[in-house]
Scaffold this active site. Sequence first.
Site, PDB file in Angstrom:
ATOM      1  CD  GLU A   1      43.646  -2.189  81.145  1.00 54.64           C
ATOM      2  OE1 GLU A   1      43.712  -0.961  81.350  1.00 54.64           O
ATOM      3  OE2 GLU A   1      42.863  -2.936  81.747  1.00 54.64           O
TER       4      GLU A   1
ATOM      5  NE  ARG B   1      38.130  -7.683  81.713  1.00 60.08           N
ATOM      6  CZ  ARG B   1      37.500  -6.515  81.720  1.00 60.08           C
ATOM      7  NH1 ARG B   1      36.356  -6.386  81.074  1.00 60.08           N
ATOM      8  NH2 ARG B   1      37.996  -5.502  82.370  1.00 60.08           N
TER       9      ARG B   1
ATOM     10  CB  THR C   1      41.444  -8.264  83.673  1.00 55.00           C
ATOM     11  OG1 THR C   1      40.758  -7.347  82.804  1.00 55.00           O
ATOM     12  CG2 THR C   1      40.381  -8.960  84.507  1.00 55.00           C
TER      13      THR C   1
ATOM     14  CE  LYS D   1      40.703  -0.711  86.165  1.00 55.23           C
ATOM     15  NZ  LYS D   1      40.574  -1.318  84.844  1.00 55.23           N
TER      16      LYS D   1
HETATM   17  C1  3PG Z   1      37.873  -2.008  82.641  1.00 56.56           C
HETATM   18  O1  3PG Z   1      38.179  -3.170  82.741  1.00 56.56           O
HETATM   19  O2  3PG Z   1      38.666  -1.097  82.835  1.00 56.56           O
HETATM   20  C2  3PG Z   1      36.468  -1.692  82.325  1.00 56.56           C
HETATM   21  O3  3PG Z   1      35.716  -2.850  82.235  1.00 56.56           O
HETATM   22  C3  3PG Z   1      36.267  -0.878  81.106  1.00 56.56           C
HETATM   23  O4  3PG Z   1      34.965  -0.461  81.206  1.00 56.56           O
HETATM   24  P1  3PG Z   1      34.055   0.052  79.988  1.00 56.56           P
HETATM   25  O5  3PG Z   1      33.675  -1.164  79.207  1.00 56.56           O
HETATM   26  O6  3PG Z   1      32.886   0.703  80.673  1.00 56.56           O
HETATM   27  O7  3PG Z   1      34.885   1.022  79.179  1.00 56.56           O
END
Ligand code: 3PG
Length: 204
Positions: A37, A41, A65, A125
């Site tokens: 994924e 961002r 995102t 999710k």
């Molecule tokens: C996401 O976008 O799924 C999370 O920001 C991932 O989170 P993490 O940095 O705690 O793994």
Amino acid sequence: MSILDLAPVVPVVVIDDVETAVPLARALVAGGLPAIEVTLRTSCALAAIERIAAEVPDAVIGAGTVRTPADVAASVKAGARFLVSPGSTPALVDAMTGSGVPFLPGAATASEVLALAERGLTELKFFPAGPAGGVAYLKALAGPIPDVRFCPTGGIKPENAPEYLALPNVGCVGGTWLTPADALAAGDFARVEKLAAEAAALRG
Ligand code: 3PG
């Protein structure tokens, strides 16, 4: 294809330099994690998805995102084979449903889960997993809503991933720990491959 069943862990990747996209994806695939994924961002995220789609055929490249219908369109155009959103709005879910690719809409509460299930969406999710209640919350959801499966992300690390993966309503987990910014900046893709291999073995 169910995104939840491709691998125990979906790397959530933030790409700052598009030149790292292909070696990074190759390292993750070589480690045993084909579903990747790339989060929208950074300004080069769509270009990174495009590169990986074109040059790493063994990767199942997705966009994360995804927040708006415009993000959905741009991601699919870039070659994303799945979409992940941090939360869900009616317009966003309409766009993802119409995209033609599988997607994991974000939910964090029982009501959000039910609203998505009402639309026939049963693979979601769970975000932000840790702050929203973590393993205990998912365990509690499995009682009344056993037919919805999740990819929890947010606060998941190698130490707590097995606890999540042991839940009947968790298909896989996601996280950023596989692609540390310092490893990417240093071009240390061997480290990424090693982290991926350790994660791929988590469901052992
Ligand atoms: C996401 O976008 O799924 C999370 O920001 C991932 O989170 P993490 O940095 O705690 O793994």
